[in-house]
Design an enzyme around this catalytic site. Structure first.
Site, PDB file in Angstrom:
ATOM      1  N   ASN A 158     -97.851   8.369  10.800  1.00 20.44           N
ATOM      2  CA  ASN A 158     -98.905   9.271  10.155  1.00 20.44           C
ATOM      3  C   ASN A 158     -98.131   9.426   8.445  1.00 20.44           C
ATOM      4  O   ASN A 158     -99.023   9.601   7.897  1.00 20.44           O
ATOM      5  CB  ASN A 158     -99.210  10.492  10.729  1.00 20.44           C
ATOM      6  CG  ASN A 158     -98.198  11.683  10.828  1.00 20.44           C
ATOM      7  OD1 ASN A 158     -96.904  11.050  10.893  1.00 20.44           O
ATOM      8  ND2 ASN A 158     -98.420  12.853  11.034  1.00 20.44           N
ATOM      9  N   LYS A 177     -86.164   2.925  13.281  1.00 19.53           N
ATOM     10  CA  LYS A 177     -87.254   2.485  14.257  1.00 19.53           C
ATOM     11  C   LYS A 177     -88.467   3.096  13.682  1.00 19.53           C
ATOM     12  O   LYS A 177     -88.830   4.163  14.204  1.00 19.53           O
ATOM     13  CB  LYS A 177     -86.902   2.781  15.706  1.00 19.53           C
ATOM     14  CG  LYS A 177     -87.883   1.613  16.481  1.00 19.53           C
ATOM     15  CD  LYS A 177     -88.751   2.625  17.529  1.00 19.53           C
ATOM     16  CE  LYS A 177     -90.080   2.476  17.873  1.00 19.53           C
ATOM     17  NZ  LYS A 177     -91.135   2.418  16.904  1.00 19.53           N
ATOM     18  N   PRO A 178     -89.462   2.306  13.039  1.00 20.43           N
ATOM     19  CA  PRO A 178     -90.634   2.700  12.532  1.00 20.43           C
ATOM     20  C   PRO A 178     -91.686   2.845  13.702  1.00 20.43           C
ATOM     21  O   PRO A 178     -91.369   2.064  14.583  1.00 20.43           O
ATOM     22  CB  PRO A 178     -91.045   2.056  11.440  1.00 20.43           C
ATOM     23  CG  PRO A 178     -90.325   0.650  11.752  1.00 20.43           C
ATOM     24  CD  PRO A 178     -89.194   0.797  12.439  1.00 20.43           C
ATOM     25  N   GLU A 237    -103.673  19.254  19.783  1.00 23.17           N
ATOM     26  CA  GLU A 237    -103.711  18.943  18.280  1.00 23.17           C
ATOM     27  C   GLU A 237    -104.927  17.871  18.190  1.00 23.17           C
ATOM     28  O   GLU A 237    -104.863  16.786  19.056  1.00 23.17           O
ATOM     29  CB  GLU A 237    -102.410  18.479  18.070  1.00 23.17           C
ATOM     30  CG  GLU A 237    -101.871  18.073  16.664  1.00 23.17           C
ATOM     31  CD  GLU A 237    -100.513  17.417  16.870  1.00 23.17           C
ATOM     32  OE1 GLU A 237    -100.014  16.872  17.716  1.00 23.17           O
ATOM     33  OE2 GLU A 237     -99.837  17.628  15.531  1.00 23.17           O
ATOM     34  N   CYS A 282     -99.221  16.897  10.868  1.00 25.66           N
ATOM     35  CA  CYS A 282     -98.869  17.938  11.997  1.00 25.66           C
ATOM     36  C   CYS A 282     -98.834  19.141  11.276  1.00 25.66           C
ATOM     37  O   CYS A 282     -98.881  20.163  11.974  1.00 25.66           O
ATOM     38  CB  CYS A 282     -97.146  17.498  12.221  1.00 25.66           C
ATOM     39  SG  CYS A 282     -96.164  17.509  10.612  1.00 25.66           S
ATOM     40  N   GLU A 303     -88.812  16.941  15.395  1.00 31.42           N
ATOM     41  CA  GLU A 303     -89.945  17.324  14.798  1.00 31.42           C
ATOM     42  C   GLU A 303     -91.041  16.989  15.186  1.00 31.42           C
ATOM     43  O   GLU A 303     -91.592  15.728  15.285  1.00 31.42           O
ATOM     44  CB  GLU A 303     -89.833  16.592  13.210  1.00 31.42           C
ATOM     45  CG  GLU A 303     -88.713  16.697  12.499  1.00 31.42           C
ATOM     46  CD  GLU A 303     -88.334  18.360  11.892  1.00 31.42           C
ATOM     47  OE1 GLU A 303     -89.655  19.146  11.788  1.00 31.42           O
ATOM     48  OE2 GLU A 303     -87.408  18.698  11.346  1.00 31.42           O
ATOM     49  N   LEU A 304     -91.657  17.718  16.331  1.00 37.83           N
ATOM     50  CA  LEU A 304     -92.733  17.459  17.117  1.00 37.83           C
ATOM     51  C   LEU A 304     -94.150  18.075  16.501  1.00 37.83           C
ATOM     52  O   LEU A 304     -94.448  18.457  15.374  1.00 37.83           O
ATOM     53  CB  LEU A 304     -92.256  17.891  18.392  1.00 37.83           C
ATOM     54  CG  LEU A 304     -91.021  17.466  18.839  1.00 37.83           C
ATOM     55  CD1 LEU A 304     -90.659  17.957  20.319  1.00 37.83           C
ATOM     56  CD2 LEU A 304     -90.805  16.003  18.799  1.00 37.83           C
TER      57      LEU A 304
HETATM   58  P1  NAP Z   1     -95.497   9.209  19.042  1.00 41.10           P
HETATM   59  O1  NAP Z   1     -96.491   8.573  19.998  1.00 41.10           O
HETATM   60  O2  NAP Z   1     -94.458  10.084  19.703  1.00 41.10           O
HETATM   61  O3  NAP Z   1     -94.541   8.366  18.430  1.00 41.10           O
HETATM   62  C1  NAP Z   1     -93.542   8.605  17.422  1.00 41.10           C
HETATM   63  C2  NAP Z   1     -92.585   7.377  17.383  1.00 41.10           C
HETATM   64  O4  NAP Z   1     -92.060   7.195  18.752  1.00 41.10           O
HETATM   65  C3  NAP Z   1     -92.879   6.144  17.203  1.00 41.10           C
HETATM   66  O5  NAP Z   1     -92.273   5.252  16.412  1.00 41.10           O
HETATM   67  C4  NAP Z   1     -93.428   5.134  18.586  1.00 41.10           C
HETATM   68  O6  NAP Z   1     -93.312   4.023  18.442  1.00 41.10           O
HETATM   69  C5  NAP Z   1     -91.858   6.111  19.290  1.00 41.10           C
HETATM   70  N1  NAP Z   1     -92.384   6.077  20.613  1.00 41.10           N
HETATM   71  C6  NAP Z   1     -93.390   6.094  21.729  1.00 41.10           C
HETATM   72  N2  NAP Z   1     -93.308   6.338  22.631  1.00 41.10           N
HETATM   73  C7  NAP Z   1     -91.956   6.344  22.852  1.00 41.10           C
HETATM   74  C8  NAP Z   1     -91.224   6.560  24.035  1.00 41.10           C
HETATM   75  N3  NAP Z   1     -91.771   6.515  25.361  1.00 41.10           N
HETATM   76  N4  NAP Z   1     -89.942   6.562  23.848  1.00 41.10           N
HETATM   77  C9  NAP Z   1     -89.300   6.649  22.615  1.00 41.10           C
HETATM   78  N5  NAP Z   1     -89.994   6.433  21.493  1.00 41.10           N
HETATM   79  C10 NAP Z   1     -91.547   6.497  21.497  1.00 41.10           C
HETATM   80  O7  NAP Z   1     -96.103  10.139  17.776  1.00 41.10           O
HETATM   81  P2  NAP Z   1     -97.144   9.471  16.867  1.00 41.10           P
HETATM   82  O8  NAP Z   1     -98.687   9.144  17.484  1.00 41.10           O
HETATM   83  O9  NAP Z   1     -96.758   8.285  16.161  1.00 41.10           O
HETATM   84  O10 NAP Z   1     -97.302  10.605  15.751  1.00 41.10           O
HETATM   85  C11 NAP Z   1     -98.208  11.595  15.888  1.00 41.10           C
HETATM   86  C12 NAP Z   1     -97.339  12.956  16.231  1.00 41.10           C
HETATM   87  O11 NAP Z   1     -96.224  13.113  15.508  1.00 41.10           O
HETATM   88  C13 NAP Z   1     -98.280  14.161  16.155  1.00 41.10           C
HETATM   89  O12 NAP Z   1     -97.788  14.950  17.409  1.00 41.10           O
HETATM   90  C14 NAP Z   1     -97.600  14.883  15.196  1.00 41.10           C
HETATM   91  O13 NAP Z   1     -97.836  16.461  15.137  1.00 41.10           O
HETATM   92  C15 NAP Z   1     -96.257  14.611  15.116  1.00 41.10           C
HETATM   93  N6  NAP Z   1     -95.552  14.833  13.952  1.00 41.10           N
HETATM   94  C16 NAP Z   1     -94.716  15.887  13.483  1.00 41.10           C
HETATM   95  C17 NAP Z   1     -94.216  15.993  12.341  1.00 41.10           C
HETATM   96  C18 NAP Z   1     -93.331  17.028  12.177  1.00 41.10           C
HETATM   97  O14 NAP Z   1     -92.556  17.083  11.094  1.00 41.10           O
HETATM   98  N7  NAP Z   1     -93.123  18.053  13.289  1.00 41.10           N
HETATM   99  C19 NAP Z   1     -94.403  15.167  11.338  1.00 41.10           C
HETATM  100  C20 NAP Z   1     -95.413  13.916  11.536  1.00 41.10           C
HETATM  101  C21 NAP Z   1     -95.914  13.951  12.946  1.00 41.10           C
HETATM  102  P3  NAP Z   1     -94.543   3.052  18.754  1.00 41.10           P
HETATM  103  O15 NAP Z   1     -95.518   3.642  17.450  1.00 41.10           O
HETATM  104  O16 NAP Z   1     -93.767   1.592  18.140  1.00 41.10           O
HETATM  105  O17 NAP Z   1     -94.928   3.250  19.989  1.00 41.10           O
END
Ligand code: NAP
Length: 479
Positions: free
Chosen positions: A153, A176-177, A383, A286, A252-253
């Protein structure tokens, strides 16, 4: 297919060289129209191990504070000089409007600049006291190899928060992006490769299967910190998997931000701030307001002001002139918003505004405003991560503080009132690490940001963020 001077190769980067993967291919598409932007082989365990070895090698030589400051300020400069082109790549793979994407590049640059300008904080400190007949010096040493994993995002903003502090600490990184938005990251690596004299292995880029890459990093003894931004579900998994190696985690979740509008608030200012906050990134941040609590005396008037503003939004391809809100990242994201809207309406919410996203080819959902959303609607618990404004009415301060805190998350919150003292009293009781008063602003490089409760732990930004990747070593030296 995408073409850019900042994408000389579409590949990973290991030990100072562009590096091809050999695992399942990654396909990157433009969410505004479904076009394929790039397709290239992903990476897995082997490449990740290679990247860790390269990072171990880079740790052997230590860089001075001066050298690190120079790198950080150079990245800041390079990002700002290339904001338009990086913004264009970012818009194509993420969807957010081009102007907003360039704003994200500036935001990212700010983290490198801030760390460069404050790096002296990481210098040694000698205590004034001489306990045990010793002179005591406290050093901030690099934690080691660090793993940095980011979501889609904020393709450049999220890595900037982590990499700036990791470089300041003199760590070597394996990055890792998200596979949905790797191209902006490749552009950042192209800039670092071209404009910096980083030692080989100081920064490494692996892209591919998230599980295989993360598991390899979590199992490796040299990886001392795993810094992750993403969903709470994945964060929870990482906590479990990091236990064996006793890794330090920065998490940061997810969020579920409340936005409180009291009856004495300046409603126009609150509506303007809500628009800027809620529709950033198409509602996919987020810190986007997820639950809008409005005092019952002003609910209709406030909803109307927001509806008037929503009517002026222009939904479309972020590269087109005049577009103010882009697509969602994929079809799953659209389904989730639809599910939340239908659920709230079935439970009695009234639709007071709906934008126009008809006949667009990509993954769009129209910006939507709902009033009288019941407290048990799905969108108040999960969310939404999309352009939905669900308004819930309340009667008094105690009731709204309890409702705002009634969530597992504790990331961002916003309070609007004409009485600052009342606002400060409310904020003191809110269990959110970011609590803005009469402002819808999110984080900034100069201030610490992170989560309470299940929104994670650790801080990024500010002086606190500068210390995320160091180990403190205390040296008593006999007088
Ligand atoms: P996500 O599905 O958790 O993915 C984040 C990262 O983790 C990506 O690089 C993803 O790779 C990887 N990933 C996915 N499954 C994994 C697993 N089982 N084991 C290890 N790594 C894994 O989150 P998203 O959908 O990309 O992002 C949205 C979330 O991020 C929302 O909940 C948002 O609130 C949160 N967020 C929090 C903050 C903060 O500052 N607290 C800031 C921004 C976003 P792939 O994409 O290659 O699968």
């Amino acid at each position: 297919m995408i073409e850019s001077p900042l994408l000389p190769r579409i590949a990973g980067y290991i030990g100072g060289q562009w590096s091809e993967g050999s695992a399942r291919p990654i396909t990157v598409t433009n969410p505004a129209n479904g076009e394929v932007l790039a397709e290239f082989p992903g990476m897995g365990e082997n490449e990740t191990l290679e990247a860790v070895r390269a990072a171990e090698g880079a740790l052997v030589e230590r860089a001075s504070l001066e050298k690190r400051r120079e790198w950080l300020l150079k990245i800041d400069e390079a990002l700002r000089a290339n904001r338009e082109e990086i913004g264009r790549i970012l818009t194509m793979e993420h969807g957010k409007p081009w102007a907003e994407a360039q704003g994200e590049v500036d935001y990212a640059a700010g983290f490198f600049r801030y760390c460069g300008e404050h790096i002296d904080e990481l210098g040694p400190r000698t205590l004034e006291e001489h306990p045990k007949n010793c002179t005591w010096t406290v050093y901030q040493r690099p934690a080691g190899v660090v793993a940095l994993s980011t979501p889609w995002n904020f393709p450049i903003g999220m890595i900037a928060k982590k990499l700036s502090a990791a470089l300041a600490a003199d760590c070597a990184s394996v990055i890792k992006p998200s596979s949905k938005t790797p191209l902006t990251m490749i552009a950042l690596f192209a800039l670092m490769d071209r404009e910096l004299d980083l030692p080989a292995g100081k920064v490494n880029l692996v892209m591919g299967s998230a599980g295989a890459i993360s598991d390899t990093l979590l199992k490796h003894p040299s990886v001392r910190v795993f810094s992750f931004t993403g969903s709470t579900e994945v964060g929870r998994e990482l906590i479990e998997k990091s236990a064996a190696g006793v890794k330090r985690l920065t998490l940061e979740l997810g969020g579920n931000a409340p936005f409180l509008v009291f009856d004495d608030a300046d409603l126009d200012a609150a509506a303007d701030n809500l628009m800027a906050n809620k529709f950033r990134g198409g509602g996919q941040t987020c810190v986007c307001a997820n639950r809008i609590f409005v005092h019952e005396r002003v609910a209709e008037a406030f909803a109307q002001k927001v509806a008037d503003r929503v009517a002026k939004l222009r939904v479309g391809d972020g590269l087109q002139e005049g577009v103010t809100i882009g697509p969602l990242i994929d079809e799953n994201a659209v389904d989730k918003v639809r599910r939340h809207v239908n659920d709230a309406v079935n439970k009695g919410a009234k639709k007071v505004a709906e934008g126009d996203a008809a006949d667009l080819p990509g993954t769009f959902y129209p910006p939507t405003v709902l009033l009288d959303v019941p407290g048990d609607a799905l969108c108040t618990v999960e969310e939404t991560f999309g352009p939905l404004v669900p308004m819930i009415t309340f009667r008094d301060d105690d009731e709204v503080v309890a409702a705002a805190n009634d969530t597992d998350y504790g990331l961002a919150s916003y309070v609007f009132t004409g009485d600052r003292e009342r606002g400060r009293r409310v904020i003191e009781r809110l269990q959110f690490a970011h609590a803005a008063l009469n402002s819808g602003t999110g984080p900034t490089p100069e201030a610490p940001f992170g989560g309470m409760k299940q929104s994670g732990f650790g801080r990024e930004g500010g002086i606190e963020g500068l210390f995320e990747f160091v180990e403190t070593q205390t040296v008593p030296e006999a007088d």
